[in-house]
Design a protein around this motif. Structure first.
Motif, PDB file in Angstrom:
ATOM      1  N   ILE A 129       0.831  -1.202   0.000  1.00 29.31           N
ATOM      2  CA  ILE A 129       0.000   0.000   0.000  1.00 29.31           C
ATOM      3  C   ILE A 129       0.868   1.255   0.000  1.00 29.31           C
ATOM      4  N   ALA A 130       0.338   2.296  -0.623  1.00 21.61           N
ATOM      5  CA  ALA A 130       0.967   3.613  -0.608  1.00 21.61           C
ATOM      6  C   ALA A 130       0.208   4.484   0.385  1.00 21.61           C
ATOM      7  N   LEU A 131       0.834   4.757   1.500  1.00 23.96           N
ATOM      8  CA  LEU A 131       0.209   5.519   2.580  1.00 23.96           C
ATOM      9  C   LEU A 131       0.914   6.868   2.702  1.00 23.96           C
ATOM     10  N   PRO A 132       0.191   7.963   2.967  1.00 25.14           N
ATOM     11  CA  PRO A 132       0.876   9.241   3.198  1.00 25.14           C
ATOM     12  C   PRO A 132       1.921   9.099   4.301  1.00 25.14           C
ATOM     13  N   TRP A 133       3.133   9.573   4.040  1.00 27.48           N
ATOM     14  CA  TRP A 133       4.204   9.356   5.016  1.00 27.48           C
ATOM     15  C   TRP A 133       3.869   9.968   6.367  1.00 27.48           C
ATOM     16  N   CYS A 170      -1.109   7.745  -1.990  1.00 31.93           N
ATOM     17  CA  CYS A 170      -0.765   8.522  -0.792  1.00 31.93           C
ATOM     18  C   CYS A 170      -1.491   9.859  -0.735  1.00 31.93           C
ATOM     19  N   GLY A 171      -2.153  10.255  -1.818  1.00 36.24           N
ATOM     20  CA  GLY A 171      -2.935  11.479  -1.791  1.00 36.24           C
ATOM     21  C   GLY A 171      -2.091  12.718  -2.044  1.00 36.24           C
ATOM     22  N   GLY A 172      -2.622  13.883  -1.660  1.00 35.39           N
ATOM     23  CA  GLY A 172      -1.942  15.125  -1.984  1.00 35.39           C
ATOM     24  C   GLY A 172      -1.861  15.296  -3.492  1.00 35.39           C
TER      25      GLY A 172
END
Length: 314
Positions: free
Chosen positions: A119-123, A153-155
């Motif tokens: 998964i790509a999660l916001p750091w 991750c959004g943004g």
């Protein structure tokens, strides 16, 4: 997993795509995802793409009938109530492909639905993952597709994610038209990394892992061996491999190769260096090895990647 697997949905007409906005309407995580898809829907018409945007309260009353469903929230967003979260997630999971963007990724992981999934999660949310019992594999990438699971991750990466979906579902011409409307010159790929993700996640807890990755990033043209890296950070090769496998879901050699190939792709798209020069600058003395490795990761050759750059609208 390559986003090419979404091609199975490309034949669906109309393709039904659900976005659940659990955050603010003006947040870049939401706007960056929704606006490119709205432009694509307007260009294609409802016979090709039916885009639905709903609030959590609306989606729990809807009849599930989507090919793709995404739960979206900015990283600062407070979680949904447990009852509402269960209902929303159940609706999203009915789709053929489903997942989250921004904080939505964390909520899915905390619900135990991302076990052993990349998964790509916001750091900025890494610190909130300690109580996740069904462990997901956190990657430093902008977005991921693993099996049926989508994550971003959004943004600002939401824009790249949306444009990547558009390309794989509706083709490069539709993507190019949306890029032109948004004045986007280059789309970052799923393999590109959140710049501060590794340091934010591992800097204090796993300093040797962070140091090993830094050594890789600063030795692209003349790659170090796995044994050299292990010695430089004070670990055995076996210990280093265990750290990479546990925290990055990859062996050091594979992770290092991917870094070099990502750098090569960036040079192909952003500079006028020849393909041979790019290969040498990224540690490939053999042109055939460079081409084969590049094709294995990205699905096209360095020459085809350069041609994409030349064909892109200015």
């Amino acid at each position: 997993m390559s986003f090419d697997t979404l091609s199975s949905l490309a034949q669906q007409r109309p393709l039904r795509l659900l976005l659940v906005n659990a955050g603010e309407a003006d947040a870049i995580t939401w706007a960056g995802l929704a606006q490119p898809l709205r432009l694509a829907a307007a260009a294609l018409g409802r016979d090709a793409l039916q885009l639905e945007t709903m609030t959590p309260a609306q989606v729990v009353l809807a009849q599930p009938n989507w090919h793709i469903a995404l739960l979206v929230a900015d990283e600062q967003q407070a979680p949904l109530s447990s009852e509402q979260a269960r209902a929303v997630i159940e609706r999203c999971r009915s789709a053929e492909y489903w997942g989250g963007v921004g904080a939505g990724v964390l909520w899915l992981a905390k619900a135990g639905l991302m076990a052993d999934v990349r998964i790509a999660l916001p750091w900025a949310l890494y610190a909130d993952t300690e109580d996740i019992t069904e462990r997901a594999i956190l990657t430093p990438h902008l977005f991921e597709l693993d099996g049926r699971h989508l994550s971003c991750c959004g943004g600002a990466a939401s824009i790249d994610f949306a444009l990547t979906l558009i390309e794989h579902l509706f083709g490069a011409n539709v993507q190019a038209a949306v890029k032109e409307s948004l004045c986007v010159e280059r789309v970052r790929g799923p393999e590109e990394r959140q710049r501060v993700a590794l340091q934010a996640r591992f800097g204090a807890l796993q300093p040797r892992l962070s140091e090993a990755v830094t050594l890789m990033e600063t030795n692209i043209e003349e790659p170090l061996s796995t044994d050299d890296i292990a010695n430089l950070v004070g670990l055995s090769r076996r210990q280093l491999e265990r750290l990479f496998k546990q925290y990055l879901g990859s062996l050091p050699s594979r992770y290092y190769l991917d870094l070099r190939l990502q750098r090569a792709r960036q040079l192909l798209l952003e500079t006028n260096h020849s393909i041979v020069q790019v290969g040498l600058m990224c540690g490939f003395s053999s042109g055939s090895h460079f081409s084969t490795a590049f094709g294995s990761l990205f699905g096209n050759t360095p020459r085809e990647e350069r041609q994409r750059k030349l064909a892109s609208p200015s």
